[in-house]
Enzyme design. Sequence first.
Site, PDB file in Angstrom:
ATOM      1  N   ASP A  49      55.030 -21.677  -2.092  1.00  0.00           N
ATOM      2  CA  ASP A  49      54.742 -20.409  -1.312  1.00  0.00           C
ATOM      3  C   ASP A  49      53.427 -20.473  -0.598  1.00  0.00           C
ATOM      4  O   ASP A  49      52.559 -21.028  -0.910  1.00  0.00           O
ATOM      5  CB  ASP A  49      54.905 -19.213  -2.495  1.00  0.00           C
ATOM      6  CG  ASP A  49      56.294 -19.123  -2.943  1.00  0.00           C
ATOM      7  OD1 ASP A  49      57.214 -19.685  -2.150  1.00  0.00           O
ATOM      8  OD2 ASP A  49      56.589 -18.529  -3.877  1.00  0.00           O
ATOM      9  N   ALA A  50      53.460 -19.697   0.497  1.00  0.00           N
ATOM     10  CA  ALA A  50      52.108 -19.457   1.092  1.00  0.00           C
ATOM     11  C   ALA A  50      51.208 -18.886   0.175  1.00  0.00           C
ATOM     12  O   ALA A  50      50.089 -19.236   0.607  1.00  0.00           O
ATOM     13  CB  ALA A  50      52.357 -18.183   2.429  1.00  0.00           C
TER      14      ALA A  50
END
Length: 281
Positions: A123-124
């Site tokens: 995930d970012a």
Amino acid sequence: MNDDLESASEQGAEGRSTDGVRLQKALANAGVASRRVAENLIVEGRVRVNGVVVTELGSRIDPEVDLVDVDGTAIQFDETKRYVVLNKPRGVVSSMRDERGRPDLREFVQDWPERLYNVGRLDADTSGLLVLTNDGELAHVLAHPSFGVTKVYVAKVEGKVSAQTIATLTRGLELEDGTIAADRARLLSASPSSSSGGRGGESLIELTLHSGRNRIVRRMMAAVGHPVIELVRRQFGPLHLGTLPVGRARELTKVERGALLTLARGAAEEPPPASSESDSD
């Protein structure tokens, strides 16, 4: 000259096939050992070709087709394949080109002319170990959650995590998409917080999982009442992040490549069951 003499002698009166490359030469070219040491490895029965032990020095292989391992560790012959580990920063999406214009992985692969792809996703908001490669077959095996590649995360979470909560994480808990349990969980540290409200304090925990469910670590910790503040993936299969700085990438060492290929080949021998999970943490 010596190679020509050896080639001629290997044809011999027995009419032995000269297709391919001599096994000891292939091993030496791959950097496994010198030609003489490679011969010793073969004679000692420590080399397998396509799963079969080979002890004959005249044996030949096709490096583009045959799978070779020494002492159980896979050997890479294809020099066009690249295997890179990146310590992905927070705020970077796991994509080589983000359609929404967010920071992506392109800036970290400029040192390699090959077109690399990320194995799975982070995930970012999650930092840590991400594998990049142009080996599509290996990437498929490692990224597919049904193959169950182990991943280790270190999470900073809200509140002081108790021994009972650690037990719950390993025993299993029910999420909206089914039961999930950590392979291992341990409390690394706990500290009081100067912030007001809530239970206060923060904890650092290590979770080992083979699940590839979307945002699984964050959802597990939220379910036990300890939302994630920061999350780092420290290990992916046999690969460790080590001291690699955030935002830096490097090629795998020969030992790391061997371990990764060994894992991928072993997993590929048994086709995985169907799964709709995605490798995104």
